[in-house]
Write an enzyme that holds these catalytic residues in place. Structure first.
Site, PDB file in Angstrom:
ATOM      1  N   CYS A  21       0.834  -1.208   0.000  1.00  0.00           N
ATOM      2  CA  CYS A  21       0.000   0.000   0.000  1.00  0.00           C
ATOM      3  C   CYS A  21       0.867   1.257   0.000  1.00  0.00           C
ATOM      4  CB  CYS A  21      -0.867   0.017   1.246  1.00  0.00           C
ATOM      5  SG  CYS A  21      -1.768  -1.513   1.477  1.00  0.00           S
ATOM      6  N   ARG A  46       2.312   1.360  -5.736  1.00  0.00           N
ATOM      7  CA  ARG A  46       2.436   0.502  -4.554  1.00  0.00           C
ATOM      8  C   ARG A  46       1.167  -0.290  -4.282  1.00  0.00           C
ATOM      9  NH1 ARG A  46       6.655   1.884  -1.356  1.00  0.00           N
ATOM     10  NH2 ARG A  46       5.654   0.868   0.400  1.00  0.00           N
ATOM     11  N   GLY A 104       1.237  -2.602   5.589  1.00  0.00           N
ATOM     12  CA  GLY A 104       1.918  -3.676   6.325  1.00  0.00           C
ATOM     13  C   GLY A 104       0.911  -4.725   6.761  1.00  0.00           C
TER      14      GLY A 104
END
Ligand code: F6R
Length: 610
Positions: A2, A28, A115
């Site tokens: 992300c 991303r 994450g």
């Protein structure tokens, strides 16, 4: 993974700044996106799909007119703070509900995250038992609820964020805003996060391009650190709130380097940037008169053996690097980083080299940590100054390719090969190096010659509706065959495989038909070329179309249906030149098939989960 951005001090431009930042971070992740603005009130908008879906939803309604998201108030105030997120799903499909920012029960707190929170299920059960309601499948949603709980106990906002984050296990870069608080709070552990400082505004982001237009002054946050920005300044602390002194770094590349400069796709632009990237990589490192390579940034290295750890394209560069090390008498082996920890080879005066463009790939970082833990010296070969790999390794060697936005790695692969080549020359220091060094000097212009005159598009036109595509090569051309196939499959979505040329007859030949073109990399006229030509004859006998990528030194043309020519060069630079032709074939095939070249489905540029 992300992409996240936060900003403070942009006044009425806050939303535009977030959207601009997200457009720079879309590489991303691009399966959903969202933004939140906060002043006395908090407003959130999230949408499944690309950033355009979010953009259209924002233009059809103002952020505050909308959905369930507004807490109170009737309009944006003059200087809100904001956060934005572009997602690459890990927990839950790409839906509106799973898109970030996520909120607490009261709608006062909004959080974005990159994450994986490993203990989220445990935290979610605990919070649900306390009466918190969840509306997504994500691990992230526990964070705003933890902040809510901490605020309810009377903690100040900054303390509440630190307290919530202290409950998290796993990898995270987090930004949070709270209605009525003029700050963006951030925390980092194992996921990239940088802070940008301009005269009037402050930024937090996964990567510098998100705010490069506004400033070249950055602070790299370390694991375990917290940051707070508002319109007046910034502060970094540890988990106890003690201020940490940080140094401010200056970014050396231009904001324009992150635009498309008239090319249809970033990938094509980046393929064309290779001559410049290679010049940058060589600059100041090669003493042609003295016949030596000087890598001043490196400390003393005298390894008995070398292990490489890397993933994907970088692993192909590592395979190439391992061959070069063996050629100078240093035993070397390349490992796929995600497999390294399962059977770490013995380490004794070993150098473990992590090859990673982003410097943030979780598999590679984890392998490097394992190597360090076992006592190896580690070296990061990376493109990103200040990246986690660069900071955690004992030594860092930069490939200097400049920012790469297209998800498919192109110029960074070329720069990785050359950097590894320089590294072996630096360690070797032999008289025979002069020819190799001359080959490196000619490389940028040789790449340019290919870019100026290539028939890659015609080859793509002829074969882009084939059943499958095979790529073969020996020695230094084996990694190129693997890379040719990886590039082809990831952007065209067609089946493509790369093999060591000699291996084809041990199984894959069964797949070869008149509708499976075989790209054979054959350069020079030595033993390897002769043997690969033997393999070419084997596929020719099965009526497969053969496309030879060659410098014309052998007579492979006699057995090929088409030729992709490369200029005459040294063996190690020939591999790179052949790869440029294969990059172009992949690009044109994917363009003819109308694929979203810069953002292939299911893939992301920086893979920060294991
Ligand atoms: C393929 C590609 C990926 C990356 C891999 C490692 O085009 O880009 O295979 O090479 O995810 O990424 P880095 O080099 O950032 O560690």
């Amino acid at each position: 993974m992300c992409g996240i951005i936060g900003c403070a001090g942009r006044g009425g431009e806050t939303l535009d700044t977030l959207m601009h930042g997200l457009s720079k971070l879309e590489y991303r992740g691009y399966d959903s996106a969202g933004v939140a603005l906060s002043n006395e009130e908090l407003s959130v908008r999230r949408k499944a799909g690309t950033l355009d879906a979010l953009r259209s939803s924002l233009s059809s309604q103002t952020l505050l007119d909308g959905d369930d998201s507004t807490v109170e108030g009737d309009g944006l105030h003059d200087n809100p703070v904001g956060i934005g997120h572009t997602r690459w799903s890990t927990h839950g499909p790409p839906t509106d509900d799973n898109a970030h920012p996520h909120r607490d029960c009261t709608g006062r707190v909004a959080v974005i995250h990159n994450g994986i929170i490993e203990n989220y299920q445990e935290l979610r059960d605990e919070l649900a038992a306390e009466g918190h309601e969840f509306h997504s499948d994500t691990d992230t949603e526990v964070v705003p609820h933890l902040i809510e709980t901490a605020l309810d106990t009377g903690m100040a906002p900054e303390e509440a964020v630190r307290s919530a984050v202290s409950r998290l296990e796993g990898a995270y870069a987090i930004c949070a805003v709270i209605a009525g608080v003029d700050r963006v709070f951030a925390a980092r552990n194992d996921s990239p996060l940088v802070l940008g400082i301009s005269e009037e505004a402050y930024f937090l982001a996964s990567d510098v391009p998100a705010f490069r237009e506004f400033t070249d002054q950055v602070v790299y946050l370390d694991d375990g650190e917290f940051a707070v920005i508002n319109k007046n300044g910034w502060r970094v602390t540890d988990v106890d709130g003690t201020v940490v002194e940080k140094s401010i770094n200056t970014i050396e590349w231009d904001p324009e380097e992150t635009g498309k400069s008239g090319y249809d796709h970033y990938m094509l632009k980046e393929i064309h940037e290779q001559p410049r990237a290679l010049r940058q990589c060589l600059q100041g490192r090669v003493d042609e008169l003295g016949g030596e390579v000087l890598l001043d940034e490196l400390g003393a290295l005298d390894p008995d053996t070398v292990q490489f750890v890397a993933c994907g394209t970088s692993y192909h560069a590592a395979l190439y690097g391992a061959q070069l090390f063996r050629s100078i008498g240093i035993p070397a082996q390349a490992f796929i980083a995600s497999e390294y920890a399962t059977s770490v080879p013995p380490i004794e005066n070993d150098l473990v080299i992590g090859v990673t463009q982003s410097g943030e790939t979780a598999d590679t970082l984890s392998a490097l940590r394992e190597a360090r833990h076992r006592g190896a010296k580690t070296l990061a070969v990376t493109n990103v100054v200040g990246s986690t790999a660069a900071r955690e390794c004992d030594e860092a060697l930069y490939i200097r390719a400049g920012p790469e936005i297209g998800v498919a790695a192109t110029k960074t692969f070329a720069s990785q090969l050359i950097t590894l080549s320089l590294l072996t020359l630096h360690l070797n220091g032999s008289e025979d190096d002069r020819d190799v060094i001359a080959g490196l000097r000619d490389l940028p212009s040789n790449v340019q010659a290919i870019l100026d005159d290539t028939n890659a598009r015609e080859i793509a036109e002829e074969y882009h509706d084939s059943d499958a595509y095979f790529f073969i090569g020996r020695g230094l051309h084996h990694p190129v065959a693997l890379e040719g196939a990886l590039k082809f499959k990831e952007i065209s979505y067609e089946h493509a495989e790369g093999f060591p040329a000699g291996e084809l007859k041990h199984g894959p030949l069964a797949l070869v038909t008149e509708n499976t073109p075989v790209f054979a990399v054959v350069t020079g006229d030595g033993e390897q070329a002769r043997k690969t030509i033997g393999n070419v004859k084997e596929v020719e006998a099965r009526d497969a179309p053969v496309i030879a990528v060659t410098d014309g030194a052998s007579d492979v043309e006699r057995y090929a249906d088409h030729v992709l020519e490369i200029p005459e060069s040294t063996p190690r630079t020939a591999a790179l030149l052949a790869n440029v032709q294969l990059q172009l074939v992949s690009y044109h095939a994917a363009a003819l098939l109308d694929r979203p070249i810069d953002k292939p489905r299911n893939l992301a540029k920086s893979v920060t989960v294991e």
